[in-house]
Design a protein around this motif. Sequence first.
Motif, short mmCIF file in Angstrom:
data_model
loop_
_atom_site.label_atom_id
_atom_site.label_comp_id
_atom_site.label_asym_id
_atom_site.label_seq_id
_atom_site.Cartn_x
_atom_site.Cartn_y
_atom_site.Cartn_z
N SER A 1 0.67 -1.28 -0.09
CA SER A 1 0.19 -0.17 0.00
C SER A 1 0.96 1.21 0.05
O SER A 1 2.00 1.27 0.66
N LEU A 2 0.52 2.41 -0.60
CA LEU A 2 1.04 3.36 -0.76
C LEU A 2 1.00 4.22 0.49
O LEU A 2 -0.19 4.47 0.93
N VAL A 3 2.08 4.63 1.26
CA VAL A 3 2.19 5.36 2.48
C VAL A 3 2.50 6.38 2.56
O VAL A 3 2.17 7.19 3.83
N ALA A 4 3.37 7.10 1.69
CA ALA A 4 3.91 8.24 1.68
C ALA A 4 4.32 8.79 0.45
O ALA A 4 4.95 7.79 -0.38
N ARG A 5 4.39 10.01 0.21
CA ARG A 5 5.24 10.77 -0.84
C ARG A 5 5.80 11.92 -0.25
O ARG A 5 5.19 12.90 -0.02
N PRO A 6 7.03 11.51 0.15
CA PRO A 6 7.52 12.50 1.24
C PRO A 6 8.19 14.01 0.80
O PRO A 6 8.01 14.86 1.61
N LEU A 7 8.27 14.19 -0.65
CA LEU A 7 8.87 15.50 -1.00
C LEU A 7 7.84 16.25 -1.43
O LEU A 7 7.43 16.30 -2.60
N ASN A 8 6.78 16.81 -0.55
CA ASN A 8 5.73 17.28 -0.80
C ASN A 8 5.75 19.01 -0.67
O ASN A 8 4.67 19.33 -0.23
N ARG A 9 6.93 19.46 -0.59
CA ARG A 9 6.70 20.98 -0.35
C ARG A 9 7.98 21.51 -0.99
O ARG A 9 8.87 20.92 -1.22
N ALA A 10 7.90 23.03 -1.10
CA ALA A 10 8.96 23.59 -2.00
C ALA A 10 10.51 23.55 -1.35
O ALA A 10 11.26 23.27 -2.23
N SER A 11 10.45 23.38 -0.11
CA SER A 11 11.64 23.53 0.54
C SER A 11 12.27 21.98 0.13
O SER A 11 13.71 21.73 0.11
N LEU A 12 11.60 21.02 0.14
CA LEU A 12 12.11 19.66 -0.40
C LEU A 12 12.32 19.60 -1.82
O LEU A 12 13.26 18.65 -2.24
N LEU A 13 11.30 20.02 -2.56
CA LEU A 13 11.52 19.54 -4.19
C LEU A 13 10.65 20.97 -4.76
O LEU A 13 9.47 21.02 -4.48
N ASP A 14 11.22 21.43 -5.77
CA ASP A 14 10.65 22.19 -6.85
C ASP A 14 11.19 21.78 -8.24
O ASP A 14 12.28 22.19 -8.55
N MET A 15 10.43 21.30 -9.17
CA MET A 15 10.73 20.91 -10.34
C MET A 15 10.35 21.86 -11.38
O MET A 15 10.38 21.38 -12.78
N ARG A 16 9.79 22.83 -11.26
CA ARG A 16 9.34 23.70 -12.30
C ARG A 16 10.56 24.13 -13.14
O ARG A 16 11.51 24.71 -12.75
N GLY A 17 10.29 23.84 -14.41
CA GLY A 17 11.33 24.02 -15.38
C GLY A 17 12.32 22.82 -15.68
O GLY A 17 13.13 22.63 -16.67
N ASN A 18 12.16 21.70 -14.90
CA ASN A 18 12.88 20.46 -15.14
C ASN A 18 12.32 19.87 -16.43
O ASN A 18 11.27 19.87 -16.86
N PRO A 19 13.29 19.30 -17.24
CA PRO A 19 13.00 18.62 -18.35
C PRO A 19 12.05 17.42 -18.09
O PRO A 19 11.98 16.70 -16.96
N ASP A 20 11.46 16.61 -19.11
CA ASP A 20 10.66 15.35 -19.30
C ASP A 20 11.78 14.35 -18.56
O ASP A 20 12.95 14.53 -19.39
N ILE B 1 7.43 7.07 8.65
CA ILE B 1 7.50 7.05 7.15
C ILE B 1 6.46 8.06 6.64
O ILE B 1 6.76 8.49 5.49
N ASP B 2 5.55 8.35 7.28
CA ASP B 2 4.48 9.43 6.94
C ASP B 2 4.26 10.59 7.57
O ASP B 2 3.35 11.24 7.37
N GLY B 3 5.48 11.01 8.17
CA GLY B 3 5.49 12.23 8.79
C GLY B 3 6.11 13.28 7.87
O GLY B 3 6.01 13.24 6.68
N ASP B 4 6.24 14.52 8.62
CA ASP B 4 6.89 15.61 8.06
C ASP B 4 8.30 15.41 7.93
O ASP B 4 9.05 15.37 8.94
N TRP B 5 8.87 15.20 6.71
CA TRP B 5 10.20 15.11 6.63
C TRP B 5 11.14 16.30 6.61
O TRP B 5 10.56 17.27 6.43
N SER B 6 12.48 16.28 7.22
CA SER B 6 13.04 17.42 7.58
C SER B 6 13.49 18.26 6.04
O SER B 6 13.54 17.61 5.04
N ASP B 7 13.53 19.43 6.45
CA ASP B 7 14.32 20.34 5.24
C ASP B 7 15.60 19.50 4.84
O ASP B 7 16.20 19.00 5.79
N PRO B 8 15.96 19.68 3.42
CA PRO B 8 16.95 18.57 3.18
C PRO B 8 18.48 19.26 3.34
O PRO B 8 18.60 20.34 3.51
#
Length: 523
Positions: free
Chosen positions: A48-67, A110-117
């Motif tokens: 079962s899917l339990v987490a997608r941890p990279l869920n905020r801008a401080s962890l991941l922002d892919m605007r402009g990333n290529p396919d 596993i499903d909590g708020d992950w730290s800033d990287p």
Amino acid sequence: MAQNPILRGFNPDPSFCRVGQDYYIATSTFEWYPGVQIHHSRDLVNWSLVARPLNRASLLDMRGNPDSGGVWAPCLSHEGGRFWLVYTDVKRLDGAFKDAHNYITTCETIDGDWSDPWYVNSSGFDPSLFHDADGRKWFVSMRWNHRWQGSGANPANDRFDGIELQEWSAERGLFGPKHDIYAGTDLGLTEAPHLFHRDGWYYLTTAEGGTGYDHAVTMARSRQIEGPYETHPERHVITARFAPENPIQRMGHGQYVEGHDGRHWHSFLCGRPVPGPRGPFCATGRETGLAEVEWRDGWLWLKGGGQVAPIALPFEVPQAPRAAISRDFTGPELPPEFQWLRTPYPERLFTLTGTCLRLTGRESLGSWCEQSLIARRQEESAYSAAAVFRADPPTWQQAVGLTTYYNRHKFHAALITREAGARVVSLVSCLGDWQGEQLTFHGLHSCPEGDVTLGVRVNGASQRFTLNGEEMGPELDASIISDEGGKGEHASFTGAFVGVVAHDLTGQGWQADVLRFDYDDRI
């Protein structure tokens, strides 16, 4: 019996981790947001899917990333009462350069708020974090070489310049000497290193052979963590490259885990090819399989011998039957199977009103920045999907509809729009035209007033759209929606999605509603 793949549809690069009797697999998400999928199981059969941890801008922002950029090959581990996640955000992949930035984040649950990287480095991609018994942590990564032929360490593919090792801590970052520990075999394309320790040996597994049909899991070992490492007597623990008739292909890139009951397991990436007009293609993308392995003479081998992981899994646990899924979007959150592209600001793309999914039209299907595209994975080679829309586009510059989507070069779409004052459905495709990104139009179809149901039926390489249950337009080539479509498997390596999309090419944020989405692959 339970069967491979255990995670069906686009779930590549499986990092495998055990905590007690709980098993976790983290997989790549590339340009899809939120980043990294983590599945959980206690029986190794039902996940079962339990987490997608990279869920905020401080962890991941892919605007402009290529396919096929974005999040590559995560590594999930558990040490000191915490989960640790290593991930790469790839900003460029075509040409000589790879701009690939590596990070580490951590969380107690596993499903909590992950730290800033913590930013680690940008030397290569697919890194991992090894926790040694003495408490030291080691960052293990392939090194990318952008220079001329003959300047790298591996004779087969010297852009993949070998595996390097360096100590890391949260306080100091990378420190101490770098160690070049493994150049790879003559199969080349050596990447995705994972280290573990057992019976006085350090074992290194890597992925080799690329993301296609030559893929393999290669193993090496050393008495010292810094090397030198000797290669497995058969080089590869898992590969299907010598078994082209096998129904599961592209086996490679995984991780070893010792089970809580003393059995031994290795995850692996794989694909299920089906016939297509230009040859076999993997309609469901790169998926995750699991194989039982055993130790003999200090080396890991597939249990039962050979190098081709079996389809059947050695469990008496029943595999949960597949079911049709219908979503009415009346809940407060997007249903768990759906994702969007690139941006950490989904409120600009969609809202859940309590009665529907409201899409705000943004940029085109060809955008790298902000698309209002909400989609789910294709999990079998044959399926049907349908969505109910409430929409009144004012001009041909606004549209909403249903799409089968791989990337901005490879998609089919049925779009409710307006032409010469009349509401119509326009069928449009991008057929893998890599450079020009040309659109192919398949005609306009009269659209009745009121709520409209757009559907699609896919069977292998065949696809037809429907309007209120009736077939609409020509038969389309579904094999385009795959790694093998367009420029080919080594140019893109994500997976097929089906979902809803809206655009407003005036930039004014026109809105349309999706009342229901149905998906059924029990065909």
